[in-house]
Each structure stands twice: as structure tokens, then as C-alpha cells.
Design a protein around this motif. Sequence first.
Motif, mmCIF file in Angstrom:
data_model
loop_
_atom_site.group_PDB
_atom_site.id
_atom_site.type_symbol
_atom_site.label_atom_id
_atom_site.label_comp_id
_atom_site.label_asym_id
_atom_site.label_seq_id
_atom_site.Cartn_x
_atom_site.Cartn_y
_atom_site.Cartn_z
ATOM 1 N N THR A 65 22.158 -7.321 -35.405
ATOM 2 C CA THR A 65 23.153 -7.858 -36.330
ATOM 3 C C THR A 65 22.474 -8.976 -37.100
ATOM 4 O OG1 THR A 65 24.999 -7.316 -34.867
ATOM 5 C CG2 THR A 65 25.380 -8.996 -36.526
ATOM 6 N N THR A 88 22.297 1.296 -34.609
ATOM 7 C CA THR A 88 22.897 0.757 -35.822
ATOM 8 C C THR A 88 22.442 -0.671 -36.088
ATOM 9 O OG1 THR A 88 24.829 2.137 -35.437
ATOM 10 C CG2 THR A 88 25.082 0.321 -36.989
ATOM 11 N N ARG A 141 23.524 -3.943 -38.254
ATOM 12 C CA ARG A 141 24.706 -4.491 -38.906
ATOM 13 C C ARG A 141 24.337 -5.756 -39.676
ATOM 14 N NH1 ARG A 141 25.631 -2.544 -33.953
ATOM 15 N NH2 ARG A 141 27.351 -1.082 -33.660
ATOM 16 N N ASP A 185 20.419 2.256 -44.908
ATOM 17 C CA ASP A 185 20.974 2.798 -43.658
ATOM 18 C C ASP A 185 21.520 1.703 -42.744
ATOM 19 O OD1 ASP A 185 20.220 5.531 -44.266
ATOM 20 O OD2 ASP A 185 18.165 4.930 -43.817
ATOM 21 N N ASP A 245 24.900 -0.966 -41.577
ATOM 22 C CA ASP A 245 26.350 -1.049 -41.459
ATOM 23 C C ASP A 245 26.811 -2.354 -42.098
ATOM 24 O OD1 ASP A 245 28.990 -1.127 -40.754
ATOM 25 O OD2 ASP A 245 28.678 -1.020 -38.591
ATOM 26 N N SER A 279 30.134 -3.063 -42.544
ATOM 27 C CA SER A 279 31.573 -3.170 -42.283
ATOM 28 C C SER A 279 31.992 -4.596 -41.954
ATOM 29 C CB SER A 279 31.972 -2.231 -41.141
ATOM 30 O OG SER A 279 31.264 -2.555 -39.951
ATOM 31 N N CYS A 338 24.749 3.677 -46.146
ATOM 32 C CA CYS A 338 25.227 2.313 -45.917
ATOM 33 C C CYS A 338 26.742 2.379 -45.805
ATOM 34 C CB CYS A 338 24.813 1.390 -47.056
ATOM 35 S SG CYS A 338 23.024 1.096 -47.140
ATOM 36 N N SER A 339 27.271 2.041 -44.663
ATOM 37 C CA SER A 339 28.698 2.197 -44.402
ATOM 38 C C SER A 339 29.435 0.870 -44.565
ATOM 39 C CB SER A 339 28.926 2.739 -42.989
ATOM 40 O OG SER A 339 28.359 1.857 -42.019
ATOM 41 N N ASP A 356 33.576 -1.001 -44.120
ATOM 42 C CA ASP A 356 34.776 -0.909 -43.307
ATOM 43 C C ASP A 356 35.814 -0.041 -44.002
ATOM 44 O OD1 ASP A 356 36.398 -1.295 -41.148
ATOM 45 O OD2 ASP A 356 36.335 -3.482 -41.218
ATOM 46 N N ARG A 406 36.805 2.457 -48.845
ATOM 47 C CA ARG A 406 35.876 1.460 -48.325
ATOM 48 C C ARG A 406 36.361 0.064 -48.696
ATOM 49 N NH1 ARG A 406 30.391 4.667 -49.971
ATOM 50 N NH2 ARG A 406 31.851 5.645 -51.427
#
Length: 654
Positions: A332, A382, A384, A400, A402, A404, A423-424, A426, A444
Motif C-alpha cells: 500500500t 495487489t 494499492r 495495474d 488498485d 479504490s 487500474c481499478s 472503487d 467507478r
Amino acid sequence: MSHPSPEPSPTPPEWPHCGHGTTPEDPVGCRGIHVPGHSACLAHLGDADRDAYLAGLTPGADIDHRGTSFTAPLLDALLGALRDPTTGHPRLGSVRFESATFHGHAVFESATFEGTARFESATFQGRAVFESATFEGLAWFESATFEGDAWFGSATVQGHARFDSATFEGTASFGSATFQGHARFDSAIFERDVWFRSAIFQGHARFGSAIFQRTAVFKSATFRGYAEFESATFQGVAVFELAIFQRTAEFKWAIFQDTTEFESATFERDARFEQAVFEQSVSLGPLVCAGRVKLSGAVFGGPVTLSFAALRLECRRTRWSSTAELRLRYATVDFAHAVFEYPLTIAAEPSPFLLPEGQPVAEQAVADAPDAPDAPDAPDATVRIASLRGVDAAHLVLADVDLSGCLFTGTVHLDQLRLEGLCSFDKVPLNTLRWHPVRFTQRRTLAEEHHWRASRPGAVRGWNVAVFDAGRVGPAQLAPVYRALRKAFEDGKDEPGAADFYYGEMEMRRHDRTGTSPAERGLLNGYWMLSGYGLRASRALGWLAAAMLITIMLLMGFGLSKDSPKQEATGTVPPGGGKVSFEIDKADLQNPTGDRFTGERFEKALNVTLNSVVFRSSGQDLTTVGTYIEMASRVTEPVLLGLAVLAVRNRVKR
């Protein structure tokens, strides 16, 4: 490199000293302590008295030769008198060699010091050999000077070892040494190469403010206690390859002026590099950290490659003066207020890092951490991003990761951020129930919107309030963030992705009571209700179907006349005959009565309605009310159809 001997101090030592060889320049003379029962030191004792003294020594005896000058033969004679016949090696009790001078090689190889060994301020002008020596008590070498090589390979110090302010002018070797107590090298100076390869530090290892002028090798060293290198200076290559840090490792304010290597190092707790300075190119890793890697306030002067498998990476106010690539697993990342002017990439590494030999880096330390988010053998560890606040994102590339839980408010040039790979972000909460069903269209969203909605009175469940350091952020601050991210997606030719952030931008404008006027908010509310800001085709089609149904029902009830009017002709014959003219007109339309909702009337109403949708006239005979109904439908229904088409286009265009 040997340094000239310092001028003798005019202050006599605290112990009774020999005083041999006094001169006007040195009124104190020899500073060696008296041999017991004599008024001279061991170096200036008569031969007969010296032989008698040495003959009286037994293995394990305590000796005190502070300030004494030892030649190699004299030291050999002293150690020979203390040699244990069973082992063949010297065995000493408590020894005091403070301020002693060893003119030749000082060989204490395989010696055993059963008590405290004190060499403070001693000077070793030749080679100092303590290989395989055993210190069962304290080993004090504070302010000692090693003008030749210092060999402590395979030595064992069972008590504390203190080399504070010691100076090593030659090569210092502590390979495979074992320090069972605390080992202190604060302010020590290593002028040539120093080797701690495979050394074991069971207690605290302190190298605060130490200066390593050449190569410093800690390869395969094990630090079982705290490892402190605060304010240390590495002027040469620093090698910590395969080192193991079982407790917190402190490198705060350290200066690395040359290549720095931490390949395959393992940190079972935190690795702290706050305010550290890396002046040259840096390749940290691949390394494993089961705690936090702290680079906050650090300065990187050259190209950087960081390969970490760590639970958390903190880079607050870190300054990058060249290109940088951060390849991470599990981490993270807090990147708040980091400063960089060159391309910087943060990417998730899908597979374990590989060593030059092709073997994967062991990540068991991360797996055993109590708060590890994923198992190390998971196919996707993952990464973050926790915060990008205060960052100038013009040169930032994320791949790639996270996002969120990422905080974006305050990021500069966010519209120039590059997002690669998957890239995700929330999502809005799933369908939830409080006093009535609430359904959110999936899109998103940003972590700050979650925090803002969850903190509002009467908020529905599902919005995440547990956002790290979100602060007091509202719609006025979030609208520009959504707008910038929308542009970033548009520049990346991802129009469907940009649509989600356009929706978020409009949502924030609709809820903003400081920067959006009431009239504009009303307009936005209507836009949202009718078509989800031109992005929800189902909503627009639903309203279109409802409008058509209402139009049909109104036309059947009030808009269609009772019967189709028949044409009538009336003529006027002028007096006296002659030409006859006819005026043809329709009879007045009659409002419907009786059963108005018949199949025939439905067909006519449907025809009028469908033509209204495409902005055409049906040609039906309508009552006055029906004419107004048709006019209204010809305005509203094509608009709703256009919004539905617009929403579909926004979702499929590239």
C-alpha cells in the motif's frame, strides 16, 4: 593511509605512569601504567623483573597495561605467558589496554577474554588480529585507532562490543563475527574496505554517524536486534545483499554517495530510510519487507529502481531528481507530496521477483506478517495506492494498481496522469435497504466521495467511511478531481471509462451548494433524473416509454374526436343566376363521449405518438386538447429518445 602521530598530551594520565623518556616537548614521558610492585611499565621494566612478572602470570589472569607501548615480541611474550596449555591459545581474564600502543602486529588470534577487554584509545600501528577470538565479557575499543588492517573474522563477543569513534585506517574484517550483546560503532571511521559478511548481530547493532569511505559489505549479515545506521555516510559501495533484519532497520538521514545494493535483503519489521540521501543511481531490491518501507523525505539524485515485496511503502515528500521505476508487490503506497520532475512509474509485479540466477525471491516474511493482505502464492499480489495528494502527476505512470482507496484531492496536473494496464477504482454500494429500496447505478468512484457520502446525515449503508486521512472534502473539491480524471481517460482513448468520471463530476456539481447556483442545480437534477447526465440509456428509455404511454392514454381519453368529420359543401347562387361558387369545410370536431378506450382509438393514438417521437405529424384529426397533447409529445419524446441514443454512444464509442 597512515596519519602522523598526534602531539603528546601535556596532561598526565589518571593512573600512575612510568614517565620514562621525558623531554621538554613531552614532560609526561611514557604513559604506561606501573607493573604491580614496580615503578615502571612493562615496556621499560628491567629484563629480570619483566621475566619474573611474566613467569608469575597464569592463563585467565587479569592484566592492566594501560598506556603501555608494545612491540610485537613483547606482546608475544605477554600472550605466551597467558597461553592455555590445553588449547594452545591465550586465555586472559579482564584486560586493560586503554591508550596502549601496539607498534608491530598485534596478534590476539583465537584468544579468549574471560572478563572485560578494554582497548579504548589504543593505537594499533600494525595489523590487529582478533580472528576467532572470544570475548566472554565486554569488548571496548572506543576511540581506538587501527593504522593497519583489523581482522576480527569469526570473533565472538558474548558481551557488548563498543567501537564508538574508532578509526580503521586499513581494511576492517568482521566476517562471520558474532556479537551476542549490543554492538556499537557510532561515529566510527572506516577509511578502507570493511567487511561484515555473514556477521551475526544478536543485540542492537548501532552504526550511527559512522563513515564508510570505501566499500562496506554486509552481505548475508543477520541483524536479530535493531539495526541503526542513522546519519551514517557510505562514500563507497554499500552492499546489503541477502542481509536479514529481524527487527526494525534504521537508515534515517544516512547518505549513500555510491551504488547501493539491497538485493534479496529481508526486513521482518520496518525498513526506515526517512531523510536519507542517495546521490548516485540506486537499485534497491528485490527485497522483502514484512513491515513498512519508509522513504519519506528521502532524496534520490540519480536513476532509481525499487523492487519491493512489502506491506506498505511510504514516500511522503520524497524527492526524485531523475527517472524512477517502482515495481511492487502487496504494498500500500502513500505518495503524498512527493516531488519528481522526470517520468516515474509505479507498477504492480504479477509474479515473485527473480534473482540473477533465475530463482524467485522468497516472500515468506510477508506471508507470515499478521496483516498481510494476500497470500504470497496468489497469482496477483495487489498494489494499492493510498494517497497522491500534493503530487504533480504530469510525469506519473500507474500500471495495474488498485486506486479504490486513493486520495486524489490536491493532486496537480491530474489530467496528465497515465494509467496503464488494469487500474481499478472503487464502486458505488450494491443495492441496499434502509427505509426504502435504494439502487445505485454501478460506476467507478473515488475514495473521497465514499467518505463524504458516508459522513452525511441519513447516508445509506455501503459507503466506505474508513478512508485513511480523507479529511474534510466535499463536492466542491471533488468535482475538479473527477473532471481531471475524465480528461485523462479521454486522452487515453478510453471513452467509456471517462464516462464514469463525467458522471461523478456532474454528481458533485449537483450536490455542490457553494459553487453551483440553485437554478443550475435544478437543471442538473432534471438532467440526472431523465437520463443520468446522458449516460444511462435505460433511464431515458424508461422515461420515453412512460411519456409515450401517457400520451397514448391522453389522446385516447381527450385528443381523438368522437367521429371522423365529414366534409360539407355550401353554395351561393347570385341573384339572377349565373356562376355558382362552393365553399367546402369540415364540421366541427366533437369531444369524445362514451367508450373512449377502444382498439381503434388505441391504434390511432399509437400512430400519433410514434410519429411524435420522430418529430413527425401523424395527420390524424385531433380535438383542440389533442393538438396540444401532440405538440407536447413532439417536443419531449424526441428529446428523451436523443438522450437514450447519446447514452448508448457514450458507452460504446472509442
